[in-house]
Design a protein around this motif. Structure first.
Motif: not given
Lengths: 240, 374
Positions: B11, B14, B205, B209, B220, B222-223, B226, B289, B292
């Motif tokens: 976390n 990210q 989205t 996923r 995920s 997406t993270k 990033a 950003y 997410n």
């Protein structure tokens, strides 16, 4: 090669040059001497076409290089296309870069990349101390070495005509003579030099021709031997 | 226990990637112009909005002009697309060198004509116009990302041309430029507010996923994107600044603007490039950003921007490694404090720690005090 005619320039509202005319021919060393505030640096900054905020504004007259006016040319093209390079007062080296990077950066706009190794060898032969310190951060150099770097940078940018502003400033006498010997050698190899100096005696010994500036006007001109014997110049700039 | 630690670390990574991407932009502009570009956080916000519109237009969710909007809003949208067309045309017909002494007005007249015609055309037909594309979302992502970066950098460069350059040419004190930057930020925020209203947009989205399992912790795609993007951009930037002549020129500008043109380097081009790089990274951060935390509002850039700025200062502003490390440092502090104490104490405690770091090392982690030799 370079001809300045009736040049008037302003900083803001203050007129700093009131109609200055002079010429520099190819292969010559010409010096502009004069007291503080006479307009010597202003003249050089105008020729180098430095933009605002530092550069003065030309309001009248012309600066021509090989017959073509360069008033509308930005500073970086004067270097890139005309190979006329200013070595500014106070050196203005890039202290956060290494000596080598300073020299590399100066080749930014050069088109004849094949000559770079030759020029680099020449610079290190002219100023061996720079070669020894090529990896050092430029701000760690001594004042004299910084001045050498400033001149070398101009050479690396492919200069055929250098405008020198107070190269003797802050140098010990021995270093100063060294510097001028190197400059003389450059001139013998074809470099045209326009020199601005406070140290009138030194400048007149070194140059072929000279102009004396006083508060924005040219008050005397001629070959250096004549200027040296001119009683007015003697009294004002050579200490009697 | 280990799972929780890894999960929190992911976390933090990210969160840190956004801070770092924005901090790098602050750092670049500061490093080159010694200007704290306070509008940068809001350029991040603009980036998120551009990413939103780019993605939804490409997916064919919108007409070119939002229907049922006030006339001004319609005109701004039409004008925006017309501007892109005009810019494309002006690139296609390169400006010919003018004869000295004579001004040639046909070029601006042609471009102005194109701009007005296209604006009118889009204004007239735009509400019925839709891009008909398939909904291959990965493709949409792949197109939206570079498009967002380019358009956001156009905004950043535009701000520099309009707001900062005139001050620079007049030799204004740095304080005035910083205040101008603050004002530009506020103009961007409230300009957005008046254009799009208070409604919050939600980002579509784009990436599947898919969730990966890292030793029990979950992340995920997406993270992961990033995090990967921030590391990639940092590597790219580090390469540009240390290995290329343009990067060298950027460092030279930061030390001595005056002497740069004397090396035959066009100073303006270096500055534009700097803003281009910084803003494109803010645009990228904005898009990531928004993917997410998919709710956009006009003030989203303010707090994130401030935090990224603090991160850049703690890292040693002017050094891109510092900005990068600073961004992650702040994120890790925030996540650790939130996990150990509570999330209400998060900013209080983490910023106190940053204050301590600055007291210990006032130039930041990587900063060097500047020396000059007379």
């Amino acid at each position: 090669m370079l001809s300045v005619t009736n040049l008037k320039v302003k900083y803001g509202n203050i007129e700093a040059l009131h109609g200055v005319s002079f010429t520099v021919n190819k292969g010559e060393i010409v010096t502009l001497i004069g007291a503080n505030g006479a307009g010597k640096t202003t003249t050089l900054l105008s020729i180098a076409r430095l933009g605002p905020p530092e550069g003065p504004k030309v309001i009248q007259g012309d600066i021509a290089f090989d017959g073509a006016s360069l008033l509308n040319m930005p500073a970086h093209l004067v270097v890139a296309n005309l190979h006329m390079v200013l070595v500014p007062e106070g050196r203005h080296i890039f202290g956060n870069l290494s000596v080598m990077d300073n020299l590399t950066l100066a080749t930014y706009a050069r088109k004849d990349k094949e000559n770079l190794p030759r020029d680099l060898d020449f610079v290190f032969e002219l100023f061996p101390r720079l070669g020894e310190r090529r990896k050092q951060r430029a701000e760690s150099l001594s004042g004299g070495e910084q001045q050498m770097l400033a001149v070398s940078r101009a050479l690396m940018s492919g200069a055929e005509f250098i405008l020198l502003d107070e190269p003797s400033m802050g140098l010990a006498p021995l270093l100063m003579y060294d510097m001028f010997r190197s400059l003389k050698r450059l001139n013998q190899q074809g470099m045209t030099i326009l020199l601005v100096e406070q140290n009138a005696r030194l400048a007149l010994d070194f140059a072929h021709r000279g102009y004396v500036l006083d508060t924005g006007r040219i008050v005397a001109e001629g070959p250096c031997d004549e200027l040296r014997d001119n009683p007015e110049v003697k009294k004002a700039y050579l200490g009697g | 226990m280990l799972e929780t630690v890894i999960q929190q670390a992911l976390n933090a990574l990210q969160l840190g990637s956004y801070y770092s991407l924005i901090a790098l932009g602050y750092c670049l502009v500061y490093g080159v112009l010694l200007l704290i570009n306070f509008a940068h956080g809001d350029i991040f916000m603009v980036g998120a909005y551009i990413a939103f519109f780019a993605a939804t237009y490409i997916m064919g969710q919108h007409a070119l002009i939002p229907p049922n909007s006030p006339i001004m809003v319609k005109l701004v949208f039409a004008g925006f697309f017309a501007l892109i067309v005009t810019a494309a045309v002006s690139f296609a017909i390169k400006k010919k060198p003018q004869a000295p002494g004579r001004k040639n007005y046909s070029y601006p007249a042609i471009l102005g004509g194109i701009f007005i015609t296209v604006t009118a055309a889009i204004y007239y037909w735009g509400q019925g116009m839709k891009l008909e594309t398939g909904a291959d979302k990965i493709l949409v992502f792949a197109v939206t990302m570079p498009l967002t970066m380019i358009l956001t950098s156009v905004v950043g460069v535009f701000i520099e041309r309009v707001a900062y350059k005139p001050l620079r040419l007049k030799g204004a004190n740095r304080l005035y430029v910083v205040i101008t930057a603050l004002m530009m930020g506020i103009i961007l925020e409230y300009g957005n507010l008046s254009l799009l209203g208070t409604s919050r947009l939600s980002y579509p989205t784009l990436l599947p996923r898919v969730v990966f399992d890292v030793a029990g912790a979950k992340i995920s795609i997406t993270k992961l994107t990033a995090i990967a993007a921030s590391f990639l951009m940092f590597a790219l930037l580090q390469w540009i600044v240390t290995r290329t002549k343009l990067g060298m020129a950027m460092r030279a500008v930061s030390y001595d603007k005056f002497a740069v043109p004397l090396m035959g380097i066009p100073l303006d081009a270096v500055i534009v490039f700097t803003f281009f790089l910084g803003s494109s990274m803010a645009g990228m951060a904005g898009m990531l950003y928004a993917m997410n935390f998919p709710v956009l509002d006009p003030f989203m850039g303010a707090l994130v921007g401030w935090k990224a700025f603090v991160a850049a200062v703690v890292g040693g502003i002017g050094d891109i490694r510092g900005a990068f490390v600073g961004g992650f440092l702040l994120a890790f502090l925030e996540v650790i404090v939130a996990a150990v104490f509570s999330s209400e104490l998060r900013d209080l405690i983490s910023f106190t720690i940053l204050l301590g770091i600055l007291t210990w090392k006032p130039t930041g982690l990587f900063g060097k005090p500047k020396t000059t030799k007379i």
